[in-house]
Design a protein around this motif. Structure first.
Motif, short mmCIF file in Angstrom:
data_model
loop_
_atom_site.label_atom_id
_atom_site.label_comp_id
_atom_site.label_asym_id
_atom_site.label_seq_id
_atom_site.Cartn_x
_atom_site.Cartn_y
_atom_site.Cartn_z
N VAL A 138 0.81 -1.22 0.00
CA VAL A 138 0.00 0.00 0.00
C VAL A 138 0.84 1.27 0.00
CG1 VAL A 138 -1.94 -1.13 1.16
CG2 VAL A 138 -0.16 -0.01 2.53
N GLU A 139 2.15 1.14 -0.12
CA GLU A 139 3.03 2.31 -0.02
C GLU A 139 2.67 3.41 -1.01
OE1 GLU A 139 7.29 1.06 1.87
OE2 GLU A 139 6.97 0.53 -0.25
N GLN A 140 2.20 3.02 -2.18
CA GLN A 140 1.88 4.03 -3.18
C GLN A 140 0.54 4.72 -2.92
OE1 GLN A 140 4.29 4.80 -5.35
NE2 GLN A 140 5.42 3.21 -4.21
N ASP A 141 -0.21 4.20 -1.95
CA ASP A 141 -1.56 4.73 -1.69
C ASP A 141 -1.65 5.55 -0.41
OD1 ASP A 141 -2.52 3.31 -3.96
OD2 ASP A 141 -2.67 1.48 -2.76
N ILE A 142 -0.53 5.79 0.27
CA ILE A 142 -0.57 6.48 1.55
C ILE A 142 0.40 7.66 1.53
CG2 ILE A 142 -1.31 4.48 2.89
CD1 ILE A 142 1.57 3.95 3.61
N PRO A 143 0.15 8.69 2.34
CA PRO A 143 1.05 9.84 2.40
C PRO A 143 2.44 9.47 2.88
CG PRO A 143 -1.06 10.32 3.45
CD PRO A 143 -1.03 8.85 3.21
N GLN A 144 3.41 10.25 2.49
CA GLN A 144 4.80 9.97 2.86
C GLN A 144 4.98 9.94 4.38
OE1 GLN A 144 7.63 12.61 1.05
NE2 GLN A 144 9.40 11.67 2.04
N GLY A 145 4.36 10.90 5.08
CA GLY A 145 4.49 10.93 6.54
C GLY A 145 3.93 9.67 7.18
N THR A 146 2.83 9.17 6.65
CA THR A 146 2.22 7.95 7.17
C THR A 146 3.15 6.76 6.95
OG1 THR A 146 0.00 8.80 6.74
CG2 THR A 146 0.22 6.42 7.02
N ARG A 147 3.85 6.72 5.81
CA ARG A 147 4.79 5.63 5.54
C ARG A 147 5.91 5.61 6.57
NH1 ARG A 147 4.18 7.19 0.00
NH2 ARG A 147 6.27 8.16 0.00
N ARG A 148 6.32 6.81 6.99
CA ARG A 148 7.40 6.89 7.97
C ARG A 148 6.95 6.47 9.37
NH1 ARG A 148 8.43 12.06 5.61
NH2 ARG A 148 7.47 13.00 7.47
N GLU A 149 5.72 6.81 9.72
CA GLU A 149 5.27 6.65 11.11
C GLU A 149 4.56 5.34 11.39
OE1 GLU A 149 2.91 10.04 11.97
OE2 GLU A 149 4.49 11.49 11.47
N HIS A 150 4.08 4.63 10.37
CA HIS A 150 3.26 3.42 10.61
C HIS A 150 3.77 2.24 9.78
CE1 HIS A 150 0.13 5.63 12.83
NE2 HIS A 150 0.37 6.61 11.99
N ASP A 151 3.60 1.06 10.36
CA ASP A 151 4.00 -0.16 9.67
C ASP A 151 2.85 -1.15 9.49
OD1 ASP A 151 6.82 0.42 9.37
OD2 ASP A 151 6.96 0.14 11.56
N THR A 152 1.71 -0.88 10.15
CA THR A 152 0.58 -1.81 10.11
C THR A 152 -0.58 -1.15 9.36
OG1 THR A 152 1.23 -2.72 12.25
CG2 THR A 152 -1.00 -3.21 11.47
N PHE A 153 -1.10 -1.88 8.35
CA PHE A 153 -2.14 -1.31 7.50
C PHE A 153 -3.21 -2.36 7.20
CE2 PHE A 153 1.69 1.10 6.77
CZ PHE A 153 1.24 2.41 6.77
N TRP A 154 -4.39 -1.83 6.82
CA TRP A 154 -5.51 -2.66 6.39
C TRP A 154 -6.08 -2.08 5.09
CZ3 TRP A 154 -4.38 -0.99 11.19
CH2 TRP A 154 -4.21 -1.95 12.20
N ARG A 155 -6.64 -2.94 4.27
CA ARG A 155 -7.26 -2.46 3.04
C ARG A 155 -8.67 -3.03 2.92
NH1 ARG A 155 -5.13 -0.80 -1.96
NH2 ARG A 155 -3.11 -1.82 -1.66
N CYS A 156 -9.58 -2.19 2.43
CA CYS A 156 -10.96 -2.63 2.22
C CYS A 156 -11.04 -3.57 1.02
CB CYS A 156 -11.86 -1.41 2.00
SG CYS A 156 -13.55 -1.83 1.52
N ASN A 157 -11.73 -4.68 1.20
CA ASN A 157 -11.92 -5.64 0.11
C ASN A 157 -12.86 -5.12 -0.97
OD1 ASN A 157 -10.25 -7.80 0.74
ND2 ASN A 157 -11.75 -8.71 2.13
N GLY A 158 -13.63 -4.08 -0.64
CA GLY A 158 -14.59 -3.54 -1.60
C GLY A 158 -14.05 -2.38 -2.40
N CYS A 159 -13.87 -1.25 -1.74
CA CYS A 159 -13.46 -0.03 -2.44
C CYS A 159 -11.96 0.18 -2.48
CB CYS A 159 -14.14 1.18 -1.81
SG CYS A 159 -13.60 1.55 -0.11
N GLY A 160 -11.18 -0.61 -1.73
CA GLY A 160 -9.74 -0.49 -1.75
C GLY A 160 -9.16 0.54 -0.81
N LYS A 161 -9.98 1.23 -0.02
CA LYS A 161 -9.49 2.24 0.90
C LYS A 161 -8.51 1.63 1.90
CE LYS A 161 -11.02 5.75 4.23
NZ LYS A 161 -12.19 6.44 4.83
N VAL A 162 -7.43 2.36 2.19
CA VAL A 162 -6.40 1.90 3.11
C VAL A 162 -6.61 2.53 4.49
CG1 VAL A 162 -3.92 1.81 3.58
CG2 VAL A 162 -4.76 1.61 1.22
N TYR A 163 -6.48 1.72 5.53
CA TYR A 163 -6.66 2.18 6.90
C TYR A 163 -5.38 1.96 7.70
CZ TYR A 163 -11.73 2.42 6.15
OH TYR A 163 -12.98 2.75 5.70
#
Length: 255
Positions: free
Chosen positions: A204-229
């Motif tokens: 999901v690295e291409q779908d999240i802000p740069q700051g979020t990539r630096r600060e977080h390592d755990t992510f979830w993605r919606c099976n429907g719309c693809g939104k990343v949490y």
């Protein structure tokens, strides 16, 4: 055509739909000719979706029972913690399956239910015929503050939400359908209602802000719309809020 006179008694929260002088007492009801018990219950203001047991002269009957002169009718709400399997249930499956569709006035309640992991359909452009059809075809409980909507013949699963404040509505629904143990917070997409699943950061690295990539390592993605949490700054607040809602509902027990 002769009139038919019967005696009604409504129990527990069904009294919410009746005038004060009919609360928790037996009262006479007279009408011309013959009619089904369902028709007369709804003529008194109680949606059939709120009813799970009818006794006429002490015997369990279905909605299609034709009332007779001098019948004594006892009408009970949906049972969540009492087993009534030995008597006539008024629909083939229990009402408390935790899958919902909400009317257009309950958007905040829909968001809370999704936060808690419950399968909740909501769109602000659903009209009444669509809501009734979705409830019927997808076997969803219709949550609404419109008693007229609950009286539509198509609607077999429904509940009139009494509270007006969204958080109070959540607690009410959790209690009414005994859902505390079924909650799975943060397991469903807030936007489209689909399940969300854990994904690798690299995916999901291409779908999240740069700051979020630096600060977080755990992510979830919606099976429907693809939104990343991810667990952002508001996550701890939401955890406390949901814990409070579930705790309050558990303390009060099933409604």
């Amino acid at each position: 055509m002769n009139d038919t006179r019967v005696e009604f008694r409504f129990y527990e929260e069904l009294n919410d739909f009746l005038p004060a002088d009919k609360h928790k007492v037996s009262f006479a009801h007279t009408f011309p000719g013959r009619a089904s018990v369902k028709d007369r219950i709804e003529s008194l203001g109680v949606p059939h979706t709120e009813v799970d047991l009818i006794l006429v002269n002490g015997e369990s009957v279905g909605f299609d029972y034709v009332l007779q002169d001098e019948d004594r009718v006892s009408v009970y709400p949906v049972f969540e913690s009492l087993d009534i399997s030995s008597v006539t249930r008024l629909r083939p499956v229990p009402l408390r399956v935790p899958r919902f569709v909400l009317d257009t006035h309950l958007g905040k309640l829909a968001r809370y239910l999704r936060l808690l992991g419950f399968d909740t359909l909501y769109r602000n452009d659903y009209d009444d015929p669509t809501l009734a059809a979705v409830s019927e075809t997808e076997h969803r409980t219709l949550l609404t503050r419109d008693t007229g909507l609950l009286k539509r013949k198509q609607v077999q699963r429904g509940y009139f939400v009494r509270e007006t404040a969204p958080q109070s509505q959540v607690r009410e629904v959790l209690r009414r359908f005994d859902l505390v143990a079924c909650a799975k917070p943060f397991s469903r997409c807030l936007d489209c209602n689909a399940d969300i699943v854990s994904v690798a950061k690299q995916a999901v690295e291409q779908d999240i802000p740069q700051g979020t990539r630096r600060e977080h390592d755990t992510f979830w993605r919606c099976n429907g719309c693809g939104k990343v949490y991810w667990a952002g700054s508001h996550h701890s607040h939401l955890c406390r809020l949901l814990a409070d809602l579930l705790g309050a509902a558990a303390d009060q027990g099933p409604g």
